[in-house]
Design an enzyme around this catalytic site. Structure first.
Site, short mmCIF file in Angstrom:
data_model
loop_
_atom_site.label_atom_id
_atom_site.label_comp_id
_atom_site.label_asym_id
_atom_site.label_seq_id
_atom_site.Cartn_x
_atom_site.Cartn_y
_atom_site.Cartn_z
N CYS A 97 0.84 -1.21 0.00
CA CYS A 97 0.00 0.00 0.00
C CYS A 97 0.87 1.25 0.00
O CYS A 97 1.49 1.57 -1.01
CB CYS A 97 -0.97 -0.04 1.19
N HIS A 231 -3.67 -5.48 0.93
CA HIS A 231 -2.99 -5.76 2.20
C HIS A 231 -2.97 -7.25 2.50
O HIS A 231 -3.92 -7.77 3.10
CB HIS A 231 -3.72 -5.04 3.34
N GLU A 233 -1.34 -8.66 4.81
CA GLU A 233 -1.29 -8.86 6.26
C GLU A 233 -2.68 -8.78 6.90
O GLU A 233 -2.87 -9.18 8.04
CB GLU A 233 -0.32 -7.86 6.90
#
Lengths: 271, 794
Positions: A97, A231, A233
């Site tokens: 990002c 993302h 994660e």
């Protein structure tokens, strides 16, 4: 390298805010990850101690000017040489990002002919403004990108995006030329698609920001520097998925884990 | 300024002495007005008396300090003072109702209530959860983006102010109708669409930039919000309770950290404690602060490190009243005095007068007290994060507040005096206005009504707002504001904040302004019921409440009367449900040229779920499952969305039957814990029909339900009333056939019934009291009606 010896550097600066969950993802896989403020890195000059470097998500310096622009210039000015050496050494760098924005602004991506003095692409303002949603990605890489080696070509992955400036663009007059280079060098990694794997072809919300060619993530020609807007994660555990409540059976992890796993695998295999 | 009243001291910086000693009443009021301190005559007289005893005139710094400390915003006079209500004496609304409810419930898991910047409850192992909800109505009316952004920034600092790491934000907003006629807009009032865009962008910008997910909220539309926008910003934080430090002592150094102090946010609290007028824009613009979320992000990092290494003895945020409030309250809390050198405070620009430095509400600042021996380490931590931190004074033993500027003493006030504003006794009563129940024939096309309800702004999807907030950052959002691929409206958000624990935090809210137009007591009761049932619906229990009142001018007896009624309901319902209040905030004086705000109570509920794997979402999961309605339906359509569609208000608002509610909620929780509940959705605006439609389009299944089976009062004999009544304490629950016997067993003795089944064909069907289909519609079309309505407005 043994897994326990792997040491990841997750960089941060004022406005970085996805460092903790990124660290958690690495640790879940048994690797060590330090969250390091850039001030500390400048003071200690110990980048070379790390196996890989991550620029996590956030709003570095408030994303004033352009997203990622200030942090990119800051890094180049203070740590340019170390960073160059790190890349030359083939050590992996991941930008998620805001981190992707930084890598593009710093010329580390797409880096057709090595690190570029000027950005060769941009992550411009989304056509429809800031958006937070889960999207589907199609894996396009033929095997160059070390961050997706555990992802079969053509596989559809799901991850959330949350950004206002993620519209990947090339300079208009070089669009075709640069796109060809991406393909020729096997630099294209993820494209936005429908849940069934049809390319979004610019349609909202499948292509959430209006990116050229539905591009969501690319790597450098060596495959060691990788940036993506979604993302991974936030798509690590099953319970992070938006529709887990509707599923009766659910794998323990979800798609984002593959990115971290591929990296760790690569580092393990690397002598 | 009048010469005789204001004497310029011979200092190199601006400092005035106010000739108060011999001033007459008229002059006292003139002083209050000239300085903009908002003190009334009684208060000015008390000030005059104090300085007569001291045999000297006050400085402008002193009067400003007193004005800030005694403002409604800082001191909450309305909630703390005496009220004569209908002949009954109430000594503080807070003590008599709100805090009293907490005392009565008296749960062991409350760690800090009504005392600190935020309420704290225990969570898991050593961890506690802190929560606070703030109002930022006045600033948002004048400057929507800045007002809302700083509202979020402010409430996040409240969480930092109890040493907690912010993990989630909430926002509950009230706007005027977006299609409000421009011609009807009085001078100085901004159009609801402009306010809406600014407020939403402001909240998103702050939360997103700080990396705190915004996970729960609500948006209401009401004519009375045209002149009085309603902005509630909430924040939840996590802290190891053993690191909660609150032991400052004389000798500790006062450190101000974060952003610099500037001329933005002067007299914010005085502004918040007055009505909005045509001139608010020009006069009060400087009262709105300028937001810089990145500064606060850095500040947060430093504070968490200082917390973990236990370097400071106390902390508080600089909010309303700026330094004046933070320093004074810290000194008072620890039984100390304080000495502050105002010239040490880092400024955004030169030339600020000492009083301006002391009352400025510039954002992103925190105040810490640090034992001398730790000062160097604390400053190092701040430096590492690129955060400016400056020692500006110290706590002292003598209970006196002394302020200096360039070594000149500019204020000397006894803390004991500063925190004893004169008591007022307000006399009020409540006369309930006369309302009429409308009478109209039952409409023939109920599908049409359902579609109109789904596209009414109060019910329609808020996706166009929610998507602009990052609700995923931190990667801990388990039940999200929008459910699944079809983005259905979940009742509450669930977070899993600890990596090594399955325990979850459940956040929900309740707000029913429309009922407040008819009956403030039942409005408040309904808000509590709604907040709690939303929490229960996803699996929450052990629920704590927060109250946020948005009311009109409390000096007007009828406004105060309705406030008392609402507080009575807070006590009655909270004690019946066993849900303590742990924090709250009021915003009064919400009046504009268009009139007062509709009395609006926001109730936020913080629950826990022992294991997030038990959490339940609202979308239908499969076809052939049984749909149960839990709770009883009454002819309660007063203030309902159905009546609003017809342009009437009605009379009978939903009540809360306190005798049975708690046992109904407990039974639902037991069913969820037994793993039987596949989906659960609360019934609120739009009643049964809307709740069923939402479950259908969120899951992609249809339903066939029979209204004859609905548990209801005898007189409820019309299909439209059963479909659209907004009676409280009701849920729609999806249970597999196999689980139905066990579920029915668990619900024994409670009002509940199986209404029908989920279906594979995507049609929503209701059989009416005569056994014929009275409503049938396509689930996909209902869904797209619901999704599109609000996004096409803006």
């Amino acid at each position: 390298m043994k897994r326990v010896d792997i040491k990841i550097c997750i960089l941060r600066v004022g406005g970085t805010n996805c460092d903790a969950e990124t660290k958690r993802s690495f640790e879940e896989l048994g690797a060590k990850a330090d969250i390091v403020h850039v001030n500390e890195l400048v003071k200690r000059r110990n980048l070379a101690e790390y196996s890989a470097l991550v620029f996590p998500g956030g709003f570095s310096y408030g994303d004033y000017v352009r997203a990622g622009a200030i942090w990119a210039k800051w890094i180049l000015a203070r740590l340019g040489k170390e960073l160059e050496a790190f890349v030359d050494d083939g050590r992996p760098i991941l930008g998620i990002c805001n981190g992707f924005q930084v890598l593009v602004e710093a010329g580390l991506l797409p880096a057709f002919n090595g690190i570029s003095q000027q950005p060769e692409a941009a992550l411009a303002s989304n056509v429809r403004g800031y958006g937070c949603r889960w999207i589907s990605l199609k894996h396009e890489n033929m095997g160059k990108c070390i961050f997706t080696q555990k992802v079969p070509k053509g596989k559809v992955l799901r991850m959330p995006i949350a950004h206002g400036e993620g519209r990947f663009v090339f300079p208009k007059e070089k669009e075709k030329e640069f796109l060809k280079k991406l393909y020729d060098n096997d630099q294209l990694v993820f494209r936005y698609c429908t849940g069934d794997g049809e390319y979004a072809e610019g349609r909202f919300p499948e292509n959430p920001n209006g990116s050229f060619h539905d591009i969501a993530g690319i790597c450098n020609p060596e495959g060691t520097v990788f940036g993506l807007m979604p993302h991974p994660e936030r798509a690590f555990y099953w319970w992070q998925q938006p529709d887990w409540t509707s599923k009766t059976r659910m794998p323990e992890y979800c798609d984002g884990k593959l990115v971290f796993e591929s990296l760790i695998d690569y580092l393990e295999r690397k002598s | 300024m009048t010469q005789s009243l204001f004497i310029r001291r011979k200092t190199l910086f601006p400092l005035y002495e106010i000739n108060l000693l011999g001033a007459e009443d008229k002059q006292l009021l003139e002083v209050s007005r000239e300085l903009g301190v908002g003190l009334n005559l009684g208060e000015m007289k008390k000030v005059q008396d104090y300085f007569q005893r001291k045999e000297r005139n006050p400085t402008d710094v002193e009067l400003q300090t007193i004005g800030q400390t005694w403002s409604e915003h800082c001191f909450h006079k309305t909630f703390k003072d005496k009220i004569q209500f209908d002949g009954k004496k109430i000594d503080s609304l807070l003590k008599t109702y709100i805090a009293k409810a907490t005392e009565k419930v008296n749960p062991k898991w409350c760690f800090s209530v009504f005392e600190d910047n935020a309420g704290i409850v225990s969570f898991d192992k050593d961890y506690g959860v802190a929560i606070k909800v703030e109002t930022h109505n006045h600033p948002s009316a004048v400057e929507p983006f800045g007002g809302a952004a700083t509202g979020t920034g402010g409430v996040i600092r409240d969480i930092l102010g109890v040493w907690a790491d912010p993990i989630a934000c909430t926002d509950i907003l009230g706007f005027g109708p977006l299609d409000f006629d421009y011609k009807k807009l009085p001078a100085g009032v901004k159009h609801p669409k402009y306010v809406y865009r600014g407020v939403v962008a402001g909240i998103g910008s702050y939360g997103n930039n700080m990396g705190i997910p915004t996970v729960n909220g609500a948006v209401c539309f009401d004519e009375s919000y045209v002149g009085n926008v309603v902005v509630y910003c909430g924040c939840v934080g996590l802290l190891p309770l053993s690191k909660f430090r609150k032991n400052a002592k004389a000798g500790d150094i006062i450190v101000v950290a974060g952003g610099r102090t500037g001329l933005d946010g002067i007299h914010g609290v005085t502004f918040a404690s007055a009505e909005l007028t045509e001139k608010s824009e020009a006069v009060s613009r400087p009262a709105v602060q300028i937001a810089n979320p990145i500064e606060e992000e850095k500040l947060k990092r430093a504070i968490i490190e200082i917390r973990d290494s236990e370097l400071a003895s106390a902390i508080t945020d600089l909010g309303g009243g700026g330094l004046s409030s933070a320093v004074g309250e810290t000194a008072k809390k620890f039984g100390c005095g304080a000495e502050v050198e105002l010239d040490k405070v880092p400024l955004k620009h030169s030339g600020m007068a000492p009083w301006e430095i002391y009352v400025s509400e510039s954002q992103e600042r925190m105040l810490l007290t640090v034992p001398k021996e730790n000062l160097e380490k604390v400053l190092e931590v701040f430096e590492k994060e690129d955060v400016e931190a400056t020692p500006i004074g110290r706590l002292t033993t003598d209970g006196v507040l002394i302020l200096r500027y360039e070594r000149v003493k500019v204020a000397e006030l006894d803390i004991s005096f500063l925190f004893k504003p004169p008591h007022t006794v307000r006399i009020t009563k409540y006369e309930s206005p006369e309302f009429e129940e409308p009478s109209f024939p039952e409409p023939s096309d109920l599908s049409e009504i359902l579609r109109r309800l789904l596209s009414s702004p109060n019910i329609a999807s808020k996706e166009s707002i929610v998507r602009t907030y990052d609700h995923e950052v931190k990667g801990n959002t388990v039940i999200k504001p929008l459910q699944g691929v079809h983005a259905g409206p979940n009742d509450a958000a669930v977070l899993k904040p600890l990596s090594d624990s399955w325990k979850g935090i459940v956040l929900s809210c309740g707000i029913n302004p429309c009922y407040g137009k008819i009956d403030p007591y039942w409005m408040a009761a309904s808000a509590i019921d709604e907040a709690v049932r939303n929490n229960v619906a996803v699996g929450g229990r052990r629920i704590a409440l927060l109250d946020n009142f948005t009311w009109g001018n409390p000096e007007k007896p009828e406004r105060l009367g309705s406030l008392v009624k609402a507080c009575e309901a807070c006590y009655d319902v909270a004690t019946a449900l066993g849900t303590p209040f742990i924090s709250g905030k009021d915003s009064l004086y919400n009046e504009s040229p268009l009139g007062p705000v509709t009395p609006t109570l926001l109730i936020s509920a913080l629950g826990i779920v022992p294991d997030i794997r038990l959490a339940v979402s609202m979308e239908t999961k499969a076809s052939g499952d049984i749909i149960y309605l839990v709770g009883e339906t009454f002819k309660e359509l007063g203030g309902s969305e159905y009546y609003r569609l017809r342009g009437v208000l009605g009379k009978t608002v939903p009540k809360v039957r306190v005798a049975q509610v708690r046992s109904v909620f407990k039974a639902v929780t037991a069913a969820i814990d037994s793993g039987l509940v596949k989906a659960c959705h609360d019934l609120s605006e739009g009643g049964l029909a809307v709740a069923a439609a939402e479950m259908c389009f969120a899951g992609g299944y249809g339903m066939k339900l029979d209204l004859r089976k609905v548990p209801r009062e005898v007189f409820l004999d019309r299909d439209d009333y059963i479909l659209f009544s907004e009676s409280n304490s009701r849920f729609l629950v999806e249970i597999s056939k196999r689980g139905s016997a066990e579920f029915e067993n668990l619900m024994k003795g409670k009002p509940f019934a199986a209404l029908g089944k989920t279906t594979r064909d995507k049609r929503l069907r209701f059989l009416g009291l005569k056994g014929k289909t009275v409503l049938e519609d396509s689930v996909d079309e209902l869904g797209s009606t619901w999704r599109k309505a609000l996004s096409s407005e803006v």
